[in-house]
Write a protein that holds these residues in place. Structure first.
Motif, PDB file in Angstrom:
ATOM      1  N   GLU A 243     -45.442  45.909  54.178  1.00  0.00           N
ATOM      2  CA  GLU A 243     -45.139  47.089  54.986  1.00  0.00           C
ATOM      3  C   GLU A 243     -43.834  46.929  55.762  1.00  0.00           C
ATOM      4  O   GLU A 243     -43.061  47.878  55.898  1.00  0.00           O
ATOM      5  CB  GLU A 243     -46.286  47.361  55.958  1.00  0.00           C
ATOM      6  N   GLN A 244     -43.568  45.714  56.249  1.00  0.00           N
ATOM      7  CA  GLN A 244     -42.439  45.493  57.142  1.00  0.00           C
ATOM      8  C   GLN A 244     -41.139  45.163  56.418  1.00  0.00           C
ATOM      9  O   GLN A 244     -40.057  45.508  56.879  1.00  0.00           O
ATOM     10  CB  GLN A 244     -42.778  44.363  58.123  1.00  0.00           C
ATOM     11  N   GLY A 245     -41.231  44.452  55.280  1.00  0.00           N
ATOM     12  CA  GLY A 245     -40.037  44.027  54.570  1.00  0.00           C
ATOM     13  C   GLY A 245     -39.591  42.637  54.978  1.00  0.00           C
ATOM     14  O   GLY A 245     -39.924  42.151  56.069  1.00  0.00           O
ATOM     15  N   LEU A 246     -38.832  41.992  54.115  1.00  0.00           N
ATOM     16  CA  LEU A 246     -38.459  40.593  54.327  1.00  0.00           C
ATOM     17  C   LEU A 246     -37.576  40.396  55.550  1.00  0.00           C
ATOM     18  O   LEU A 246     -37.684  39.387  56.250  1.00  0.00           O
ATOM     19  CB  LEU A 246     -37.745  40.043  53.085  1.00  0.00           C
ATOM     20  N   SER A 247     -36.669  41.320  55.809  1.00  0.00           N
ATOM     21  CA  SER A 247     -35.751  41.134  56.935  1.00  0.00           C
ATOM     22  C   SER A 247     -36.503  41.078  58.257  1.00  0.00           C
ATOM     23  O   SER A 247     -36.182  40.269  59.144  1.00  0.00           O
ATOM     24  CB  SER A 247     -34.711  42.258  56.973  1.00  0.00           C
ATOM     25  N   VAL A 284     -53.441  36.374  43.601  1.00  0.00           N
ATOM     26  CA  VAL A 284     -52.509  37.414  43.172  1.00  0.00           C
ATOM     27  C   VAL A 284     -51.930  38.131  44.393  1.00  0.00           C
ATOM     28  O   VAL A 284     -52.479  38.057  45.499  1.00  0.00           O
ATOM     29  CB  VAL A 284     -53.185  38.436  42.237  1.00  0.00           C
ATOM     30  N   GLY A 285     -50.811  38.832  44.176  1.00  0.00           N
ATOM     31  CA  GLY A 285     -50.221  39.637  45.239  1.00  0.00           C
ATOM     32  C   GLY A 285     -49.269  38.887  46.147  1.00  0.00           C
ATOM     33  O   GLY A 285     -49.014  39.324  47.278  1.00  0.00           O
ATOM     34  N   GLY A 286     -48.711  37.783  45.672  1.00  0.00           N
ATOM     35  CA  GLY A 286     -47.832  36.971  46.509  1.00  0.00           C
ATOM     36  C   GLY A 286     -46.368  37.312  46.356  1.00  0.00           C
ATOM     37  O   GLY A 286     -45.985  38.334  45.791  1.00  0.00           O
ATOM     38  N   PHE A 287     -45.530  36.414  46.859  1.00  0.00           N
ATOM     39  CA  PHE A 287     -44.080  36.592  46.802  1.00  0.00           C
ATOM     40  C   PHE A 287     -43.563  36.412  45.384  1.00  0.00           C
ATOM     41  O   PHE A 287     -44.141  35.672  44.585  1.00  0.00           O
ATOM     42  CB  PHE A 287     -43.373  35.573  47.703  1.00  0.00           C
ATOM     43  N   SER A 288     -42.456  37.055  45.082  1.00  0.00           N
ATOM     44  CA  SER A 288     -41.720  36.751  43.861  1.00  0.00           C
ATOM     45  C   SER A 288     -40.852  35.522  44.110  1.00  0.00           C
ATOM     46  O   SER A 288     -40.684  35.073  45.257  1.00  0.00           O
ATOM     47  CB  SER A 288     -40.844  37.932  43.457  1.00  0.00           C
ATOM     48  N   SER A 289     -40.286  34.983  43.060  1.00  0.00           N
ATOM     49  CA  SER A 289     -39.380  33.842  43.209  1.00  0.00           C
ATOM     50  C   SER A 289     -38.210  34.204  44.114  1.00  0.00           C
ATOM     51  O   SER A 289     -37.826  33.430  45.007  1.00  0.00           O
ATOM     52  CB  SER A 289     -38.864  33.400  41.836  1.00  0.00           C
ATOM     53  N   TRP A 290     -37.635  35.372  43.894  1.00  0.00           N
ATOM     54  CA  TRP A 290     -36.470  35.784  44.683  1.00  0.00           C
ATOM     55  C   TRP A 290     -36.834  35.957  46.159  1.00  0.00           C
ATOM     56  O   TRP A 290     -36.077  35.550  47.040  1.00  0.00           O
ATOM     57  CB  TRP A 290     -35.892  37.088  44.134  1.00  0.00           C
ATOM     58  N   GLU A 291     -38.004  36.537  46.421  1.00  0.00           N
ATOM     59  CA  GLU A 291     -38.424  36.711  47.811  1.00  0.00           C
ATOM     60  C   GLU A 291     -38.609  35.359  48.496  1.00  0.00           C
ATOM     61  O   GLU A 291     -38.237  35.190  49.663  1.00  0.00           O
ATOM     62  CB  GLU A 291     -39.714  37.523  47.855  1.00  0.00           C
ATOM     63  N   ALA A 292     -39.180  34.397  47.778  1.00  0.00           N
ATOM     64  CA  ALA A 292     -39.378  33.069  48.361  1.00  0.00           C
ATOM     65  C   ALA A 292     -38.044  32.424  48.725  1.00  0.00           C
ATOM     66  O   ALA A 292     -37.886  31.860  49.811  1.00  0.00           O
ATOM     67  CB  ALA A 292     -40.140  32.185  47.381  1.00  0.00           C
ATOM     68  N   LEU A 293     -37.080  32.513  47.814  1.00  0.00           N
ATOM     69  CA  LEU A 293     -35.767  31.929  48.102  1.00  0.00           C
ATOM     70  C   LEU A 293     -35.099  32.646  49.266  1.00  0.00           C
ATOM     71  O   LEU A 293     -34.436  32.017  50.108  1.00  0.00           O
ATOM     72  CB  LEU A 293     -34.880  31.993  46.855  1.00  0.00           C
ATOM     73  N   SER A 294     -35.259  33.963  49.338  1.00  0.00           N
ATOM     74  CA  SER A 294     -34.673  34.724  50.436  1.00  0.00           C
ATOM     75  C   SER A 294     -35.270  34.315  51.776  1.00  0.00           C
ATOM     76  O   SER A 294     -34.558  34.200  52.781  1.00  0.00           O
ATOM     77  CB  SER A 294     -34.891  36.227  50.209  1.00  0.00           C
ATOM     78  N   LEU A 299     -33.834  30.980  57.010  1.00  0.00           N
ATOM     79  CA  LEU A 299     -34.082  30.024  58.086  1.00  0.00           C
ATOM     80  C   LEU A 299     -32.834  29.231  58.460  1.00  0.00           C
ATOM     81  O   LEU A 299     -32.913  28.278  59.243  1.00  0.00           O
ATOM     82  CB  LEU A 299     -35.200  29.063  57.668  1.00  0.00           C
ATOM     83  N   HIS A 300     -31.682  29.607  57.920  1.00  0.00           N
ATOM     84  CA  HIS A 300     -30.447  28.869  58.196  1.00  0.00           C
ATOM     85  C   HIS A 300     -30.181  28.815  59.699  1.00  0.00           C
ATOM     86  O   HIS A 300     -30.435  29.768  60.429  1.00  0.00           O
ATOM     87  CB  HIS A 300     -29.258  29.527  57.476  1.00  0.00           C
ATOM     88  N   GLY A 301     -29.701  27.673  60.147  1.00  0.00           N
ATOM     89  CA  GLY A 301     -29.367  27.496  61.547  1.00  0.00           C
ATOM     90  C   GLY A 301     -30.503  26.980  62.405  1.00  0.00           C
ATOM     91  O   GLY A 301     -30.262  26.498  63.521  1.00  0.00           O
ATOM     92  N   LEU A 302     -31.740  27.060  61.935  1.00  0.00           N
ATOM     93  CA  LEU A 302     -32.860  26.501  62.691  1.00  0.00           C
ATOM     94  C   LEU A 302     -32.861  24.981  62.553  1.00  0.00           C
ATOM     95  O   LEU A 302     -32.445  24.441  61.522  1.00  0.00           O
ATOM     96  CB  LEU A 302     -34.179  27.085  62.195  1.00  0.00           C
TER      97      LEU A 302
END
Length: 344
Positions: A243-247, A284-294, A299-302
């Motif tokens: 519902e919220q989106g990756l960002s 079932v219903g999880g992240f795609s490969s691209w979503e996982a990498l995104s 998390l850059h900078g943490l």
């Protein structure tokens, strides 16, 4: 790349190290700690190490170490996670030194090694915990960032023990389809469904800075879902994420962690089994490969001080696509570390 050794030239006894464990007790020859270039030697040649990094336990002047924990004695359904470190290393030879997504030439800013595997004791989870913590302790104490290849998810507890012994309670970003905060399994305190309850009880994680991402699937009772929240974790189930989106999710993770020292625990079943079928308890219903990498790149900078990747089972992994994704996620962690060092 040559490695010097004073060890006798004979096979390792399986009673000293299980056959599925890569034994590494060699000293480095003095070369730089970076991968072998595929133009100097083809990817299919040589001993398999992560990204073809030097296979050594010399930890001076290195920034990160790949460490395998080939243990599946905590699994409750499918087993075979003990073979995952080998499979992930095999697919990691496809990773190259420049990460275009993060615009970072990794080995200009950090150096790393493949430390080999912990000498786990098959069938004995608490002994394996002790060995894992003890073998990781010198790395953590020396300021080396451990990137751990499981193994089932039960191995996160001894890894966190080693991390917290130096850093104190850490922020945990936990990608998974399951909370892994159960109290016990048939009266036993340790298996792959309990590591994060034990970690909270042992004050290894700062729950007020910790978050679980990707939770989904059926459960025996609603209380299982409430347990993690009662312990103090923020929980982002897949229904909310969609519902919220990756960002929005990435921002929530960053706000939750803040400036706290960060440990990432990534269960490969956070990924939809269409993309990562080789796992023990698929949902079932999880992240795609691209979503996982995104998500990982977000998390850059943490302040990343360690991570583990768990629950890959090669026997259920056609074409090694799960192992390839696992290797790529670890590669992204190394890239995050290099990016942080570049900025500092």
């Amino acid at each position: 790349m040559l490695i010097e050794t004073s060890q006798p030239f004979k096979p390792v006894n399986f009673q000293d190290a299980p056959r599925f464990r890569a034994k590494a007790e060699l000293s480095h020859s003095g070369s730089t700690f970076k991968p072998v270039n595929f133009q100097d030697a083809p990817r299919f040649a040589g001993v398999r190490t992560f990204m073809r990094l030097p296979h050594t336990r010399a930890i001076e002047q290195i920034d990160f170490a790949i460490v395998g924990v080939p243990f599946d004695g905590g699994a409750s359904y499918r087993t075979g996670q003990r073979h995952a470190p080998e499979a992930i290393r095999s697919m990691s030879v496809l990773m190259r030194e420049y990460n275009p997504a993060l615009d970072i030439p990794i080995f200009e800013y950090c150096q790393g090694i493949d430390y080999g595997d912990v000498a786990v004791l098959p069938g004995y989870i608490e002994d394996t915990y002790t060995r894992t913590t003890n073998e990781l302790a010198p790395l953590v104490k020396a300021g080396v960032t451990p990137f751990v290849l499981g193994g089932d998810h039960s191995i996160s507890l001894p890894v966190l023990r080693a991390i917290a012994a130096k850093h104190g309670p850490v922020a945990l970003v936990h990608f998974d389809s399951h909370n892994d905060t159960e109290d016990n399994y048939a009266g036993k305190l340790y298996y792959h469904g309990t590591p994060f309850r034990r970690a909270v009880e042992e004050k290894l994680v700062d729950v007020q800075r910790s978050i679980q991402v990707g939770i989904r699937g059926s459960v025996c009772a609603k209380s299982e879902l409430d347990d993690a929240k009662t312990l103090g974790f923020q929980v982002l189930p897949m229904t909310e994420i969609r519902e919220q989106g990756l960002s929005v999710v990435i921002q929530a993770i960053r706000e939750r962690v803040g400036t706290s020292k960060l440990f990432i625990s990534f269960d490969i079943d956070a990924i939809d089994p269409a993309y990562a079928p080789g796992t023990g308890t698929p949902e079932v219903g999880g992240f795609s490969s691209w979503e996982a990498l995104s998500l990982v790149r977000g998390l850059h900078g943490l302040p990343l001080i360690g991570a583990d990747l768990v629950e890959v089972i090669p026997a259920f992994d056609p074409a090694a696509i799960t192992a390839l994704l696992a290797a790529t996620i670890v590669y992204e962690w190394i890239s995050l570390l290099a990016l942080s060092k570049k900025r500092s």
